[in-house]
Design an enzyme around this catalytic site. Structure first.
Site, mmCIF file in Angstrom:
data_model
loop_
_atom_site.group_PDB
_atom_site.id
_atom_site.type_symbol
_atom_site.label_atom_id
_atom_site.label_comp_id
_atom_site.label_asym_id
_atom_site.label_seq_id
_atom_site.Cartn_x
_atom_site.Cartn_y
_atom_site.Cartn_z
ATOM 1 N N ARG B 134 -0.147 -18.811 -13.529
ATOM 2 C CA ARG B 134 0.270 -18.501 -12.153
ATOM 3 C C ARG B 134 1.543 -17.658 -12.095
ATOM 4 O O ARG B 134 2.262 -17.668 -11.101
ATOM 5 C CB ARG B 134 0.450 -19.769 -11.325
ATOM 6 C CG ARG B 134 -0.835 -20.595 -11.211
ATOM 7 C CD ARG B 134 -0.780 -21.581 -10.044
ATOM 8 N NE ARG B 134 -1.972 -22.397 -10.031
ATOM 9 C CZ ARG B 134 -2.068 -23.593 -10.612
ATOM 10 N NH1 ARG B 134 -1.024 -24.115 -11.213
ATOM 11 N NH2 ARG B 134 -3.199 -24.261 -10.576
ATOM 12 N N LYS B 156 2.794 -2.808 -8.047
ATOM 13 C CA LYS B 156 1.350 -2.816 -7.789
ATOM 14 C C LYS B 156 0.639 -2.987 -9.119
ATOM 15 O O LYS B 156 0.804 -2.175 -10.028
ATOM 16 C CB LYS B 156 0.905 -1.511 -7.142
ATOM 17 C CG LYS B 156 1.097 -1.474 -5.642
ATOM 18 C CD LYS B 156 0.250 -0.364 -5.035
ATOM 19 C CE LYS B 156 0.462 -0.250 -3.545
ATOM 20 N NZ LYS B 156 -0.334 0.865 -2.980
ATOM 21 N N GLU B 198 1.669 13.288 -9.064
ATOM 22 C CA GLU B 198 2.453 12.296 -8.312
ATOM 23 C C GLU B 198 3.862 12.819 -8.017
ATOM 24 O O GLU B 198 4.457 12.496 -6.993
ATOM 25 C CB GLU B 198 2.540 10.965 -9.083
ATOM 26 C CG GLU B 198 1.201 10.329 -9.439
ATOM 27 C CD GLU B 198 0.449 9.704 -8.257
ATOM 28 O OE1 GLU B 198 0.909 9.807 -7.103
ATOM 29 O OE2 GLU B 198 -0.624 9.119 -8.498
ATOM 30 N N LYS B 240 10.423 6.522 -5.166
ATOM 31 C CA LYS B 240 9.543 5.348 -5.217
ATOM 32 C C LYS B 240 10.315 4.070 -4.924
ATOM 33 O O LYS B 240 9.862 3.218 -4.147
ATOM 34 C CB LYS B 240 8.881 5.267 -6.602
ATOM 35 C CG LYS B 240 7.947 4.077 -6.789
ATOM 36 C CD LYS B 240 6.550 4.364 -6.280
ATOM 37 C CE LYS B 240 5.618 3.181 -6.434
ATOM 38 N NZ LYS B 240 4.547 3.393 -7.404
ATOM 39 N N GLU B 250 3.327 -2.988 1.362
ATOM 40 C CA GLU B 250 2.542 -1.947 2.009
ATOM 41 C C GLU B 250 2.039 -2.335 3.392
ATOM 42 O O GLU B 250 0.838 -2.312 3.664
ATOM 43 C CB GLU B 250 1.363 -1.540 1.096
ATOM 44 C CG GLU B 250 0.731 -0.237 1.540
ATOM 45 C CD GLU B 250 -0.164 0.390 0.466
ATOM 46 O OE1 GLU B 250 0.285 0.548 -0.673
ATOM 47 O OE2 GLU B 250 -1.303 0.721 0.791
ATOM 48 N N ARG B 254 4.873 2.263 2.747
ATOM 49 C CA ARG B 254 4.487 2.404 1.349
ATOM 50 C C ARG B 254 3.143 3.109 1.183
ATOM 51 O O ARG B 254 2.898 3.755 0.168
ATOM 52 C CB ARG B 254 4.460 1.036 0.657
ATOM 53 C CG ARG B 254 4.129 1.148 -0.814
ATOM 54 C CD ARG B 254 4.372 -0.117 -1.608
ATOM 55 N NE ARG B 254 4.044 0.109 -3.005
ATOM 56 C CZ ARG B 254 4.358 -0.692 -3.987
ATOM 57 N NH1 ARG B 254 5.021 -1.809 -3.743
ATOM 58 N NH2 ARG B 254 4.022 -0.415 -5.238
ATOM 59 N N ASN B 258 0.301 7.090 -1.050
ATOM 60 C CA ASN B 258 -1.092 7.307 -1.428
ATOM 61 C C ASN B 258 -1.656 8.621 -0.913
ATOM 62 O O ASN B 258 -2.875 8.778 -0.791
ATOM 63 C CB ASN B 258 -1.949 6.129 -0.941
ATOM 64 C CG ASN B 258 -1.798 4.930 -1.847
ATOM 65 O OD1 ASN B 258 -1.878 5.061 -3.062
ATOM 66 N ND2 ASN B 258 -1.561 3.770 -1.275
ATOM 67 N N HIS B 261 -4.823 9.975 -2.390
ATOM 68 C CA HIS B 261 -5.412 8.935 -3.233
ATOM 69 C C HIS B 261 -6.740 8.419 -2.705
ATOM 70 O O HIS B 261 -7.571 7.962 -3.484
ATOM 71 C CB HIS B 261 -4.434 7.773 -3.406
ATOM 72 C CG HIS B 261 -3.326 8.064 -4.382
ATOM 73 N ND1 HIS B 261 -2.459 9.123 -4.224
ATOM 74 C CD2 HIS B 261 -2.961 7.447 -5.542
ATOM 75 C CE1 HIS B 261 -1.588 9.121 -5.231
ATOM 76 N NE2 HIS B 261 -1.878 8.132 -6.049
ATOM 77 N N HIS B 265 -9.476 8.474 -5.218
ATOM 78 C CA HIS B 265 -10.185 7.274 -5.697
ATOM 79 C C HIS B 265 -11.692 7.460 -5.573
ATOM 80 O O HIS B 265 -12.461 7.017 -6.430
ATOM 81 C CB HIS B 265 -9.750 6.043 -4.904
ATOM 82 C CG HIS B 265 -8.397 5.533 -5.298
ATOM 83 N ND1 HIS B 265 -7.776 4.502 -4.647
ATOM 84 C CD2 HIS B 265 -7.557 5.908 -6.278
ATOM 85 C CE1 HIS B 265 -6.603 4.266 -5.196
ATOM 86 N NE2 HIS B 265 -6.444 5.111 -6.194
ATOM 87 N N HIS B 278 -6.435 10.062 -13.499
ATOM 88 C CA HIS B 278 -6.037 9.691 -12.140
ATOM 89 C C HIS B 278 -5.343 10.858 -11.423
ATOM 90 O O HIS B 278 -5.676 11.201 -10.284
ATOM 91 C CB HIS B 278 -5.120 8.469 -12.198
ATOM 92 C CG HIS B 278 -4.564 8.052 -10.878
ATOM 93 N ND1 HIS B 278 -5.360 7.693 -9.810
ATOM 94 C CD2 HIS B 278 -3.284 7.957 -10.427
ATOM 95 C CE1 HIS B 278 -4.598 7.383 -8.773
ATOM 96 N NE2 HIS B 278 -3.337 7.537 -9.117
#
Lengths: 377, 377
Positions: B134, B156, B198, B240, B250, B254, B258, B261, B265, B278
């Site tokens: 955990r 993330k 990026e 960042k 987010e 935030r 993206n 993205h 994606h 990526h």
């Protein structure tokens, strides 16, 4: 006066709050709560809900829950995923079925998961909620004593690894816990007793008065007396909520809720997940922890006797199965989450009834002696 | 003066702080940082460390990292797990190998995971750290531009699902990020350029001055000029860190990180994980987002031209592969994490250079027109 159906259903539930700042939430406890749609609906914010349940619980309560979520509420669409029932399915493969269904059903970050079932369902659904899209809301609807008095409260979620219980998971709190005590009417006897292992735990570690109440009322609990059950659930939730509020991430105090669990997890892992119920293993583990506490000279023999007596009333096991050997105990206990820098810390009773310690500072001989006393080989 | 080796190595790194209350942490940036053991060691609290890396990076830097962790530090034992390299392995099966190794190596709650590699390793190791027992500590040692300027910072973490990227994961912050810019010396050209997608993003969404600097210095970046790289990494990390500090989970701001993205994606998922890097998909996706912004009348054509020009210098793709159809875009974008209550929100440029919006309030026709313009079928 003859109260109408809706009046009966609008009975105010008992509420216990889990106080965790902006992650605080209520536990609703009462009879007929699944017939009060507003209790659930006020905690659903998005438009899509996925109910996670199992093959045993779905035929009994799934329709009722879907109805509670959707009645007079055309805003929400509800999907469900029905998992196989049992601790042996609390694994990554089964968890992936929840993700598959959530993605196929186009759930998004504002959606809500609902865990409908016992501890296994709650733990898995909670971990799925913690991980899906990096975290979405979820609601606990526990339907076993075990889940109602313990596992649904406090945000411990996770799955088992073949080498140990609950090794993969997250601390992740639900939006609410809804305990409809009527769901216990369909609970098998063995499951009922299993949950009482955790009820007894609260008495032993921190609430002597509650333990004394249990000694007087265990027959009523076993007979499913509604008032006795409601009281035991409420008092257990109060104990759990208080401990979780003080130590959410288990830096210390919260670990005391694991009395008997290190021995118990070794039993569950050793004998094979799903062979013993969690509470059965905890009961035998509690007897072992109490035995070890006594060997250390930390409690007197009256406590040993009282623990044996109350467990006898529940018909829960008081020793591990013969197939679990000393070596199996030692190897599973070595990967317990309470090991820190190689040292196994245990929850042991110390002092008068209702007192315990969480410590790695104990004589190894006492642990060996306890294992030897309870293992055939 | 002829500085000794140790003096060279004790150069003070540039430090950028990610300000998140009790989860704040430093990003160390500089040349030769892996030769400064104290930087890593001060962030390791337990006695056991598991380095998670891949088959490409292990032969290059694993020994160096193990040495940095253990030199003059007999307290710590280090194990490693070497995963196959590539986005196609960012899945649950590969993640389980990390858990297997961690359990077999008897890691406990005080142990530390170290992510040594690019974005895939960082995301997977971070999610493993978030979920193992955990949650345990972890450290990021990113070795690609992509990971150094973006993915290693901000917490993330996650893995892909066959139906979409990063759908399973957690927000979970590292103890520190250690960026040794020397590791870029071994980075393949294609990976280098991928990371610049990026870098360009930060300029477009919030830092016009940085974008102007990039326009003048992209040739130096492509030629791996150490000063230019160090500056681009630092300025990217500052951007960042600022965004993450303001909106860790987010809820709004935030998401602007993206840009490109959502389209990207869809390309990565549609073409098959690991086929495009990526940053390559993000570059093509950025061109699509810029095209759509222009169709909406939100930016003037000079920005469209400047984006095309700077990407030309990086040799990154500026359109999706022909195999990705409009239907594939639509079906993958429908499960994007930025969908809320069925509405797809996008990051689009609006206004002068350096300004963007995150919104679901746009003309659907513009999105359709963009998809049609970039897809053969």
């Amino acid at each position: 006066m003859n109260p109408s159906l809706s009046e009966t259903h609008s009975a105010v539930p008992t509420t216990v709050n889990v106080d965790l700042g902006d992650r605080s939430y209520p536990i609703y406890i009462g009879s007929g709560l699944l017939d009060q749609p507003h209790l659930l609906q006020r905690h659903v914010h998005g438009r899509r809900v996925l109910v996670v349940t199992n093959t045993t619980v779905a035929p009994l309560y799934l329709d009722k829950v879907v109805h509670a979520l959707t009645t007079e509420n055309s805003n929400v669409s509800v999907e469900s995923v029905i998992l196989p029932d049992g601790e042996q399915y609390k694994d990554m493969d089964t968890l992936m079925k929840v993700f598959d269904k959530a993605i196929e059903s186009r759930l998004d970050r504002r959606s809500t998961f609902v865990a409908l079932g016992g501890g296994v369902i709650g733990d898995m659904c909670g971990f799925a909620a913690a991980s899906f899209l990096r975290g979405i809301n979820f609601i606990q609807i526990p339907t076993t004593v075990m889940a109602q008095v313990d596992s649904s409260v406090g945000g411990k979620t996770g799955i088992n690894h073949r080498l140990g219980k609950n090794l993969i998971g997250a601390f992740y709190q639900p939006q609410c816990v809804l305990i409809d005590t009527d769901t216990l009417n369909t609970l098998p006897e063995r499951e009922l007793a299993s949950g009482f292992a955790e009820v007894i735990k609260y008495g032993l570690i921190r609430d002597a008065e509650f333990f004394e109440w249990q000694e007087k009322n265990m027959h009523a609990l076993m007979a499913r007396d509604p008032n006795a059950l409601a009281y035991a659930i409420k008092r257990s939730c109060e104990n759990k909520a208080e401990v979780v509020s003080l130590d959410e991430k288990e830096s210390g105090l919260r670990a005391t809720l694991n009395l008997g669990h290190t021995f118990g997890h070794a039993i569950e892992t050793g004998v094979g997940y799903g062979q013993w119920l969690h509470g059965e293993a905890v009961a035998a583990g509690t007897v072992m922890a109490v035995d070890m506490s006594y060997r250390l000279g930390w409690i007197d023999d009256s406590i040993v006797k009282r623990v044996g007596d109350i467990l006898k009333q529940t018909k829960l096991p008081t020793s591990p199965p013969e197939t679990v050997t000393m070596d199996m105990f030692k190897s599973v206990m070595a990967v317990d989450k309470k090991v820190a820098d190689g040292l196994l810390r245990l929850i042991l009773l110390k002092g008068p009834l209702g007192n315990c310690v969480f410590t790695g500072d104990y004589d190894r001989k006492a642990l060996d002696d306890t294992l030897r006393a309870f293992c055939k080989s």
